[in-house]
Motif scaffolding. Structure first.
Motif, PDB file in Angstrom:
ATOM      1  N   ASN A  45       0.838  -1.194   0.000  1.00 50.67           N
ATOM      2  CA  ASN A  45       0.000   0.000   0.000  1.00 50.67           C
ATOM      3  C   ASN A  45       0.873   1.243   0.000  1.00 50.67           C
ATOM      4  N   THR A  46       0.413   2.284  -0.657  1.00 45.06           N
ATOM      5  CA  THR A  46       1.111   3.561  -0.657  1.00 45.06           C
ATOM      6  C   THR A  46       0.507   4.439   0.416  1.00 45.06           C
ATOM      7  N   LYS A  47       1.356   5.004   1.268  1.00 43.68           N
ATOM      8  CA  LYS A  47       0.873   5.917   2.304  1.00 43.68           C
ATOM      9  C   LYS A  47       0.745   7.316   1.721  1.00 43.68           C
ATOM     10  N   LYS A  48      -0.222   8.061   2.186  1.00 46.16           N
ATOM     11  CA  LYS A  48      -0.410   9.447   1.759  1.00 46.16           C
ATOM     12  C   LYS A  48       0.760  10.289   2.257  1.00 46.16           C
ATOM     13  N   ASN A  49       1.385  11.015   1.355  1.00 46.50           N
ATOM     14  CA  ASN A  49       2.498  11.892   1.699  1.00 46.50           C
ATOM     15  C   ASN A  49       1.966  13.320   1.767  1.00 46.50           C
ATOM     16  N   ASP A  57       8.110   9.397  -0.427  1.00 50.06           N
ATOM     17  CA  ASP A  57       6.926   8.556  -0.454  1.00 50.06           C
ATOM     18  C   ASP A  57       7.197   7.322   0.401  1.00 50.06           C
ATOM     19  N   SER A  58       6.158   6.812   1.039  1.00 48.92           N
ATOM     20  CA  SER A  58       6.298   5.687   1.949  1.00 48.92           C
ATOM     21  C   SER A  58       5.320   4.587   1.547  1.00 48.92           C
ATOM     22  N   PHE A  59       5.733   3.348   1.772  1.00 51.23           N
ATOM     23  CA  PHE A  59       4.936   2.192   1.377  1.00 51.23           C
ATOM     24  C   PHE A  59       4.886   1.190   2.528  1.00 51.23           C
ATOM     25  N   THR A  60       3.840   0.382   2.532  1.00 49.62           N
ATOM     26  CA  THR A  60       3.701  -0.646   3.559  1.00 49.62           C
ATOM     27  C   THR A  60       3.326  -1.976   2.907  1.00 49.62           C
ATOM     28  N   LEU A  61       4.094  -3.006   3.220  1.00 48.41           N
ATOM     29  CA  LEU A  61       3.753  -4.363   2.813  1.00 48.41           C
ATOM     30  C   LEU A  61       2.914  -4.961   3.934  1.00 48.41           C
ATOM     31  N   VAL A  62       1.724  -5.447   3.592  1.00 47.69           N
ATOM     32  CA  VAL A  62       0.802  -6.010   4.573  1.00 47.69           C
ATOM     33  C   VAL A  62       0.557  -7.473   4.229  1.00 47.69           C
ATOM     34  N   ILE A  63       0.813  -8.348   5.203  1.00 47.77           N
ATOM     35  CA  ILE A  63       0.590  -9.781   5.021  1.00 47.77           C
ATOM     36  C   ILE A  63      -0.493 -10.189   6.015  1.00 47.77           C
TER      37      ILE A  63
END
Length: 124
Positions: A45-49, A57-63
């Motif tokens: 997922n891309t986090k709102k900057n 820009d920041s991203f999160t891998l979610v499992i």
């Protein structure tokens, strides 16, 4: 990565559901998360900057898939260096399936055990 930028937690997919194990890893390096995703599955997922002039820009891998989360925790738990994360991983591995029914229908006694599992987890 999980020790540094990751979390091991219990999350809800919907309001009517009990919490389930989840692993997340946050990073500004999307290429790294894509590589980890090829090993583990999950969604990036891309986090709102809100301040692109100051922040990357920041991203999160979610499992979230139970089988994947439990498999990953089995493989990494003994290597985790952060006490809280290691304790949470072992708590999930030792207790989650004991208190989780496939059909999600809990008699009062089992529901009490399920809620106690969650309560103890968040005290770790």
């Amino acid at each position: 990565m999980i020790d540094g930028e990751g979390t091991i937690t219990l999350t809800k997919m919907s309001e009517n559901e009990h919490r389930r194990p989840c692993i997340t890893i946050a990073s500004t390096d999307k290429e790294l998360l894509i590589y980890i995703q090829t090993l583990t599955s999950g969604t990036i997922n891309t986090k709102k900057n809100y301040k692109p002039d100051k922040h990357k820009d920041s991203f999160t891998l979610v499992i979230k898939k139970k089988e994947r989360v439990l498999s990953i925790l089995k493989h990494i738990s003994s290597y985790l260096r952060i006490d809280q994360k290691r304790s949470r991983a072992f708590w999930i591995l030792e207790n989650y399936e004991k208190v989780t029914l496939r059909n999600g229908k809990y008699i009062p006694e089992l529901l009490k055990k399920k809620l106690l599992f969650k309560e103890v987890f968040f005290q770790i």
